[in-house]
Design a protein around this motif. Structure first.
Motif, mmCIF file in Angstrom:
data_model
loop_
_atom_site.group_PDB
_atom_site.id
_atom_site.type_symbol
_atom_site.label_atom_id
_atom_site.label_comp_id
_atom_site.label_asym_id
_atom_site.label_seq_id
_atom_site.Cartn_x
_atom_site.Cartn_y
_atom_site.Cartn_z
ATOM 1 N N GLU A 247 0.834 -1.197 0.000
ATOM 2 C CA GLU A 247 0.000 0.000 0.000
ATOM 3 C C GLU A 247 0.874 1.255 0.000
ATOM 4 O O GLU A 247 1.835 1.361 0.763
ATOM 5 C CB GLU A 247 -0.922 0.002 1.219
ATOM 6 C CG GLU A 247 -1.997 -1.081 1.157
ATOM 7 C CD GLU A 247 -2.945 -1.017 2.347
ATOM 8 O OE1 GLU A 247 -2.870 -0.028 3.112
ATOM 9 O OE2 GLU A 247 -3.751 -1.949 2.518
ATOM 10 N N ALA A 263 -5.882 3.777 -13.087
ATOM 11 C CA ALA A 263 -6.675 3.259 -11.968
ATOM 12 C C ALA A 263 -7.408 1.997 -12.406
ATOM 13 O O ALA A 263 -8.124 2.002 -13.407
ATOM 14 C CB ALA A 263 -7.661 4.317 -11.490
ATOM 15 N N ASP A 275 -5.224 -3.048 -6.081
ATOM 16 C CA ASP A 275 -6.078 -1.911 -6.426
ATOM 17 C C ASP A 275 -5.193 -0.677 -6.579
ATOM 18 O O ASP A 275 -4.452 -0.304 -5.657
ATOM 19 C CB ASP A 275 -7.123 -1.659 -5.334
ATOM 20 C CG ASP A 275 -8.178 -2.764 -5.296
ATOM 21 O OD1 ASP A 275 -8.398 -3.400 -6.340
ATOM 22 O OD2 ASP A 275 -8.768 -2.975 -4.231
ATOM 23 N N LYS A 277 -4.989 3.452 -7.767
ATOM 24 C CA LYS A 277 -5.714 4.691 -8.017
ATOM 25 C C LYS A 277 -4.737 5.856 -7.912
ATOM 26 O O LYS A 277 -3.965 5.944 -6.955
ATOM 27 C CB LYS A 277 -6.854 4.861 -7.003
ATOM 28 C CG LYS A 277 -7.754 6.059 -7.321
ATOM 29 C CD LYS A 277 -8.944 6.106 -6.374
ATOM 30 C CE LYS A 277 -9.871 7.264 -6.726
ATOM 31 N NZ LYS A 277 -11.039 7.345 -5.807
ATOM 32 N N GLU A 282 -3.546 1.249 -3.628
ATOM 33 C CA GLU A 282 -4.468 1.510 -2.521
ATOM 34 C C GLU A 282 -4.630 0.292 -1.623
ATOM 35 O O GLU A 282 -4.747 0.400 -0.410
ATOM 36 C CB GLU A 282 -5.843 1.921 -3.063
ATOM 37 C CG GLU A 282 -5.938 3.380 -3.453
ATOM 38 C CD GLU A 282 -7.381 3.860 -3.547
ATOM 39 O OE1 GLU A 282 -8.278 3.019 -3.778
ATOM 40 O OE2 GLU A 282 -7.603 5.068 -3.370
ATOM 41 N N LYS A 283 -4.604 -0.888 -2.256
ATOM 42 C CA LYS A 283 -4.856 -2.103 -1.476
ATOM 43 C C LYS A 283 -4.238 -3.303 -2.169
ATOM 44 O O LYS A 283 -4.239 -3.388 -3.399
ATOM 45 C CB LYS A 283 -6.372 -2.303 -1.321
ATOM 46 C CG LYS A 283 -6.780 -3.338 -0.275
ATOM 47 C CD LYS A 283 -8.297 -3.333 -0.118
ATOM 48 C CE LYS A 283 -8.735 -4.281 0.982
ATOM 49 N NZ LYS A 283 -10.216 -4.299 1.138
#
Length: 392
Positions: A247, A263, A275, A277, A282-283
């Motif tokens: 992250e 994204a 993920d 973005k 982000e994850k």
């Protein structure tokens, strides 16, 4: 204050005679008596053996030695220049290296002995250049065979010199950056020097220091990003990043790491979901502990949810993408190796050509204007192929 020695050609003397002989330099170093020494060079060359003797004297001298290429260090004089603990070259000067020569006469046996002697001498000269630059033997001998003339920037990029003297006062940015990077490995310093040289307006008024320094440091950081570039293969292509994939990690869609990744949700070949973005992770969702594909029965999708099936498809797609990428890289490497193996030994050794011929030079009649030189194969596989190709 440094003791200055000038090895400037005269109407009668060059390297190996008069005030440019090894015996005269020995006398000068004895007079310096351990002081720091600056050796200024402007010479077309001369005796290779005297040049090696001078090189040896400079290397063994107890004080600090800086050699300056003021106008020209050609032929044997280039060997003398390599003797400094630091080699500084005027931005207007030239460095030239070529094969050793001898005036021969006699029968075939005598001429053959001269050829054998010249090959041995070239191997010793090449070793001096290799020790200074860190270049491999194939590259250095190709430069020698081609009668190569180098400008100051070219000599700096290849490692023949450590600094280019531009006669401008270091005011702010360049001096500050060099001060902070002077302890970095030589390999990295060369690239930092290239950045500073390409941005000659770095020596400016203090009022613009912060803005300009930030610009240069960004370029330096981008370079180091490339050095530690890592790749993660996914179902939507390769993600490039520095450090571990976690992250907050910046991810890019190009290996130069200049274009942030779009994204989206990416699935790796190991089943992880990432993920992204705004160019940041982000994850990171770990892979599920499913059995290995090879161990699952044919009806492995029965009784599972549609989302699980889709995840499994994405995982398989990422694996196929990774395998195709590896196959393409292997294919490209094999094609490069095959092309290199088809070349004769002489073609490989003479790939690097001089791109400069000064008007009126008596020692440059073999140097021709060429396309940009190819200095060395880039991949390990291609390098090994070339070594086999030129092996006796």
């Amino acid at each position: 204050m440094s003791y200055k020695i000038y090895l400037y050609d005269t109407d009668t003397d060059c390297i190996g005679s008069g005030s440019l002989s090894s015996s005269y330099l020995q006398y000068q170093l004895e007079a310096a008596a351990g002081q720091d020494v600056e050796v200024h060079i402007s010479s077309v060359g001369g005796s290779a053996f005297d040049a090696i003797a001078i090189y040896d004297l400079l290397k063994k001298y107890t004080g600090n030695v800086i050699t300056y290429i003021d106008a020209l260090a050609a032929s044997a004089a280039s060997i003398v220049a390599m003797g400094g603990k630091k080699v500084v070259m005027s931005k207007y000067a030239l460095l030239m290296i070529h094969k050793p020569m001898v005036g021969s006469g006699g029968n075939a046996d005598e001429l053959l002995k001269d050829v054998q002697m010249l090959n041995v001498v070239q191997s010793r000269l090449a070793q001096i250049y290799m020790d200074k630059t860190g270049l491999d033997g194939v590259t250095v001998n190709s430069l020698i065979n081609a009668v190569t003339w180098l400008s100051a920037d070219q000599a700096l990029d290849l490692g023949f010199v450590d600094e280019v003297e531009d006669y401008q006062t270091d005011i702010t940015n360049s001096a500050i950056i060099k001060n902070y990077t002077s302890t970095a490995p030589v390999f990295y310093q060369r690239y930092i020097n290239k950045i500073l040289n390409k941005n000659s307006n770095m020596n400016i008024e203090n009022k613009e220091l912060i803005e300009k320094t930030t610009s240069v440091l960004d370029k330096i950081m981008n370079f180091f990003k490339k050095v530690i570039n890592k790749q993660t293969v996914t179902d939507k292509g390769t993600l490039h990043h520095a450090g571990e994939m976690e992250e907050g990690t910046e991810v890019y869609q190009d290996e130069d790491m200049t274009t942030p990744a779009p994204a989206d949700t990416y699935t790796t070949s190991a089943g992880k979901k990432i993920d992204v973005k705004g160019g940041l992770v982000e994850k990171v969702i770990p892979a599920t502990d499913d059995a290995d594909d090879d161990d699952l029965p044919d009806n492995k999708f029965k009784g599972t949810k549609a989302g699980d099936v889709q995840n499994k498809v994405l995982e398989i797609k990422a694996k196929l993408h990774a395998q195709n990428q590896l196959l393409n890289e292997a294919k490209a490497a094999l094609e490069t190796a095959n092309d290199r193996l088809k070349k004769t030994r002489e073609e490989v050794k003479n790939e690097i050509k001089s791109d400069f011929t000064p008007d009126g030079s008596k020692r440059s009649n073999k140097a021709k204007t060429e396309t940009l030189p190819f200095f060395a194969p880039q991949t390990t596989l291609a390098q090994n192929a070339v070594k086999r190709a030129v092996a006796p």
